[in-house]
Scaffold this motif. Structure first.
Motif, PDB file in Angstrom:
ATOM      1  N   ALA A  90       0.814  -1.221   0.000  1.00 39.73           N
ATOM      2  CA  ALA A  90       0.000   0.000   0.000  1.00 39.73           C
ATOM      3  C   ALA A  90       0.848   1.272   0.000  1.00 39.73           C
ATOM      4  O   ALA A  90       0.710   2.109  -0.904  1.00 39.73           O
ATOM      5  N   PRO A  91       1.743   1.484   0.981  1.00 37.19           N
ATOM      6  CA  PRO A  91       2.565   2.708   0.931  1.00 37.19           C
ATOM      7  C   PRO A  91       3.561   2.702  -0.220  1.00 37.19           C
ATOM      8  O   PRO A  91       3.924   3.761  -0.735  1.00 37.19           O
ATOM      9  N   LEU A  92       3.989   1.510  -0.652  1.00 35.99           N
ATOM     10  CA  LEU A  92       4.926   1.429  -1.776  1.00 35.99           C
ATOM     11  C   LEU A  92       4.283   1.954  -3.055  1.00 35.99           C
ATOM     12  O   LEU A  92       4.904   2.694  -3.825  1.00 35.99           O
ATOM     13  N   LEU A  93       3.026   1.595  -3.250  1.00 37.11           N
ATOM     14  CA  LEU A  93       2.310   2.061  -4.447  1.00 37.11           C
ATOM     15  C   LEU A  93       2.097   3.569  -4.409  1.00 37.11           C
ATOM     16  O   LEU A  93       2.286   4.259  -5.410  1.00 37.11           O
ATOM     17  N   ARG A  94       1.730   4.072  -3.214  1.00 38.80           N
ATOM     18  CA  ARG A  94       1.412   5.506  -3.099  1.00 38.80           C
ATOM     19  C   ARG A  94       2.652   6.387  -3.158  1.00 38.80           C
ATOM     20  O   ARG A  94       2.662   7.419  -3.837  1.00 38.80           O
ATOM     21  N   TRP A  95       3.714   6.013  -2.443  1.00 39.34           N
ATOM     22  CA  TRP A  95       4.850   6.917  -2.284  1.00 39.34           C
ATOM     23  C   TRP A  95       6.040   6.584  -3.176  1.00 39.34           C
ATOM     24  O   TRP A  95       6.932   7.413  -3.342  1.00 39.34           O
ATOM     25  N   LEU A 152      -6.687   8.114  -9.015  1.00 35.16           N
ATOM     26  CA  LEU A 152      -7.349   7.590  -7.824  1.00 35.16           C
ATOM     27  C   LEU A 152      -6.928   6.156  -7.534  1.00 35.16           C
ATOM     28  O   LEU A 152      -6.773   5.767  -6.371  1.00 35.16           O
ATOM     29  N   LEU A 153      -6.733   5.360  -8.572  1.00 35.34           N
ATOM     30  CA  LEU A 153      -6.295   3.976  -8.370  1.00 35.34           C
ATOM     31  C   LEU A 153      -4.953   3.928  -7.645  1.00 35.34           C
ATOM     32  O   LEU A 153      -4.755   3.130  -6.722  1.00 35.34           O
ATOM     33  N   MET A 154      -4.020   4.806  -8.067  1.00 33.14           N
ATOM     34  CA  MET A 154      -2.669   4.761  -7.492  1.00 33.14           C
ATOM     35  C   MET A 154      -2.559   5.468  -6.149  1.00 33.14           C
ATOM     36  O   MET A 154      -1.687   5.151  -5.343  1.00 33.14           O
ATOM     37  N   THR A 155      -3.433   6.436  -5.896  1.00 33.69           N
ATOM     38  CA  THR A 155      -3.287   7.230  -4.669  1.00 33.69           C
ATOM     39  C   THR A 155      -4.319   6.905  -3.603  1.00 33.69           C
ATOM     40  O   THR A 155      -4.127   7.253  -2.440  1.00 33.69           O
TER      41      THR A 155
END
Length: 328
Positions: A20-25, A283-286
């Protein structure tokens, strides 16, 4: 078996919680980028505008003035700049082409805008210019960054070649989209003459020799979709004047152009449709995938703990039946 299944579920829970945080950040800043080969055209119109007739040097009201603004990605130049910039860079070759009611050219101003593909911050490199004049931009131009914030930004004005704040003025609804409204006022400022003039033989140098100068002011308005950072509508209350010099025949000033410049309706509709599709990817990525992975990880963890608890529950021994009494 329960303990082995619990360990597998625990490993999956850790995997999704870490993803989850890897995808966002990590993934989002590397995947959400402006393509280097982007091409877009926008048509704006100023109806019932005031326009200078250079033949008679008098201002007159005309039904419509049209501004065609194109932005074309220069892939070859972006690859060249990337070699020294060390990051993904986009080079836009822009052109603002103004046409009068008779279809004849009023002015055309080319630009080269070089910026970071993700953050939209200017990247300074040879070739950055406005109307052939080298510039060093500060602040954004044309597009806001992904995940636009509710704050003021520095915005580059191509006419004055300067940067000043463009102010966040509130959140609004525009064609079904939640947008941030920004506004910038450029006070009356002396600006250069366009290199290409509407009459053959007239150049900025010949106008300067008469002592006449060009002045400009505008109120710039943008409605920006915050996830993509894309303006879905734009408007300028624009005024230009020629002042002083022998070219005006003793007059102090004359209006060169004045009008409320707005995006044409069909281009607004196209832009809104395009942004609605792109915002889903952001929205999918964040939001959707990061939060979904966190929820999935929590459910897997709860299931793993449940299986582990059931695997450790002591087994109650079955009671043996009492022996039958032996008869005498």
């Amino acid at each position: 078996m329960r303990r082995r299944a619990a360990l597998i579920l625990l490993a999956l829970a850790v995997f999704f919680a870490s993803l989850a945080p890897l995808l966002r950040w990590y993934a989002f800043p590397r995947l959400a980028k402006i393509p280097a080969n982007t091409y877009q055209a926008t048509v704006l119109e100023a109806k019932n505008a005031t326009l200078l007739d250079y033949g008679t040097m008098t201002a007159r009201t005309v039904p419509k003035v049209t501004i065609v603004q194109t932005l074309k990605g220069n892939v070859e130049e972006s690859e060249r700049v990337e070699k020294t910039a060390g990051r993904d860079v986009v080079v836009w070759d822009g052109l603002s082409y103004v046409v009068g009611p008779d279809g004849k050219m009023v002015s055309k101003v080319p630009e080269r805008y070089i910026f970071d593909a993700h953050s939209q911050e200017p990247v300074h490199a040879p070739g950055e210019m406005v109307d052939g004049d080298p510039v060093t931009r500060k602040g954004i131009e044309f597009k806001w960054p992904f995940l636009t914030e509710k704050r003021d930004y520095e915005y580059f004005d191509a006419q004055t070649r300067t940067t000043s704040p463009i102010h966040y003025e509130g959140t609004r609804n525009f064609r079904g989209l939640t947008v941030y409204y920004f506004e910038q006022t450029i006070p009356w400022t002396q600006v250069p003459m366009p290199k290409t003039m509407p009459i053959a033989g007239i150049t900025p140098e010949t106008v300067a020799a008469t002592g006449t100068t060009r002045w400009y002011t505008t109120v710039r308005k943008f409605w920006v979709e915050p996830l993509t950072g894309a303006p879905v509508n734009g408007e300028e209350v624009h005024k230009e004047e020629l002042r002083g010099g022998t070219l005006l025949g003793g007059r102090d000033k004359v209006t060169a152009f004045a009008g409320d410049v707005k995006m044409r309706e069909d281009y607004i509709e196209h832009t809104v449709d395009l942004v609605k599709g792109n915002r889903t990817l952001i929205l999918l990525m964040t939001s959707y995938l990061p939060w979904g992975f966190l929820v999935l990880g929590a459910l897997l963890l709860a299931l793993a703990l449940l299986l582990e608890a059931r695997g450790r529950r002591p087994v109650t021994p079955r009671a043996e039946p009492l022996p039958e009494p032996v008869g005498v």
